[in-house]
Motif scaffolding. Sequence first.
Motif, PDB file in Angstrom:
ATOM      1  N   UNK A 178       0.833  -1.207   0.000  1.00 41.53           N
ATOM      2  CA  UNK A 178       0.000   0.000   0.000  1.00 41.53           C
ATOM      3  C   UNK A 178       0.864   1.253   0.000  1.00 41.53           C
ATOM      4  N   UNK A 179       1.963   1.215   0.758  1.00 41.41           N
ATOM      5  CA  UNK A 179       2.871   2.364   0.776  1.00 41.41           C
ATOM      6  C   UNK A 179       3.413   2.624  -0.627  1.00 41.41           C
ATOM      7  N   UNK A 180       3.592   1.538  -1.387  1.00 43.55           N
ATOM      8  CA  UNK A 180       4.130   1.686  -2.738  1.00 43.55           C
ATOM      9  C   UNK A 180       3.037   1.881  -3.767  1.00 43.55           C
ATOM     10  N   UNK A 181       1.798   2.054  -3.294  1.00 44.13           N
ATOM     11  CA  UNK A 181       0.658   2.373  -4.163  1.00 44.13           C
ATOM     12  C   UNK A 181       0.436   1.324  -5.249  1.00 44.13           C
TER      13      UNK A 181
END
Lengths: 354, 273
Positions: free
Chosen positions: A101-104
């Motif tokens: 999620x942090x890396x989209x």
Amino acid sequence: MAYLELKNVSKQFGNVTAVRDFNLDIEKGSLVSFLGPSGCGKTTTLRMIAGFEQPDQGTITLDNIDITTIPPNKRDIGMVFQAYALFPNLSVRENVAFGLEMKKFPKNEINQRVSEVLEMVRLTTIANRFPHQLSGGQQQRIALARALAVQPRVLLLDEPLSALDAEVRVALRAEIRRIQSQLAITTVYVTHDQEEALSISDKVVVMNNGCIEQVGSPESIYRQPQTRFVATFIGTANQFSGKVSDDHSVQCEHAQLQVADMRQFSKGEDVVVLVRPESIQIQFEPTHEPNWNLLEGVIETVTFHGAVTRIGVNAHGQRIVADITYSSSTPISLGQHCWLAFRSESCQVMGLEK
Amino acid sequence: MNPSRKNKPSTWQYILIGVFLFYMFVPIVSTYIFSVATRWDRTILPEGYTLNYYTQAFKASYFISSLKNSFILSIATVLVGLIIIVPTVYWVHVRVPYTKPLLDVLMILPFGIPAVVLALALVQVYNFAPLARSPVLLIGAVVIYSMPFMYRPVSNAIQAIDVITLTEAGQSLGANTFQLLRRVIIPNILTGIWSGSLLVFATVFAEFTLTKLIVGARFKTFPMLLVEYTRINGNTAAAFSVISFTIAWLASLLILWVGSKGQASYQKAIGAR
């Protein structure tokens, strides 16, 4: 060409030098262990690779790019901590998905990857539980899955098994090795447990006082220790001090020991001869054979270790231990007179200063 | 321990508890009764009961606006306090843990400065438009004054989690500081944030000295209206007090509820380790 490279890395905390002039090349896809007593600088070195500590000197390069000053969240290096460090407010699935999620990543890809890594650590059934509902071993497997989900370029493990029970520890270390080889992910593994390091690694880096003592395959670390520290830290070693008398023998206090490889030592030098307990045989009738050393002694202790029995022998006032595979047909009793026999090839010669 | 001894408090303990309850409750109960009493100066119990004072209180010209101002002041103070305190406490714990004792001492200072001194000093220093005697200056003052109430619970909550390792775990997964705070740190210290917010809310809602000295009548808050009415009609002032108590108590109940919920989930989280 090395994938991860540490060059002249040093780190100081106040007056204490934690890591001194550390040089190491790590090949792509290999598992390298940092092994040493607590305070030897192994964790500090790992944290510098992760980016949590800044080296005072030296550079760290990954895939030919200098990453020394890159912040930890931009290094693409995964880490597993001793204390698991799962996010308590997130479920297992959410923990594993966090990095993606942090890396989209798109949602469907996240779901797919999370399922894949959970399958890899064999924990698909508990995806909706929370960390506090899991055992230590399960938590650490989730932490491993979480680190692997983002497919980092390097995986760092900081004493990942220290907080677990002996049984879980052995099972999980085999699992870590299996997954590591399957993914061929470059891995650095910090431990103070020699058995762990020897059983899991392609290469072991033995550290002491912030310096590298020896780098080599687990077998060479065990069979050809280069320093006295390595010889005594890894496994058990009997030590005989003496002087080199010629190319193939060392004169000790009570015996002349034959040594196959005198290495660089020359006549008259003070040296220590190391012999592993499992290389020593116990004989009750001395058999004189060429290239064998024989020492007379009296059995003082007998300790059963399961696969082997450790015999403590007093040889002219020096305590020597030998590991034998026990057979009850040859009963051993305390106070019994015996001979210790070992081959000249089993003798490792070390300098005194190390 | 002997259970019979454990269950029977001594006479002294009864007396102590009795004195404490008397001390705490008599003024409150009296205020409640006074707010509905027709006349209560010649008899032990009031001569009659009425809700007229509440009607008067609700009809007071500044009732709604002062209540609104108090809410604005309290909520703004809570928000500014949160924005200052949460990142500061987090940053101190993770990056410069050795400065924590200094911060602890700094956070006691507001208790040592009398409100009068703080108010007059701020009025003197910020005596230029648009800050001079403005509600904004008041919010600034109240934020300082109430900061310890926000700091303690938030700091304790951060201490209760392994904030450094969680931060490092998040960083190694690619999270930046903002993402870390939002997804990991704040959700795990929510109990502390709630208790701090409600403590500050309750404190600021009853604040009088700073408001009176900094903004005066230009920004009338609920406590100012209450004090005004003590000079007009004691019973109506009592009715105002009761309304104020009620709001403060609702806030406290919320704290207790959030606290017990947080305690339970914390126990659950810790229990398995």
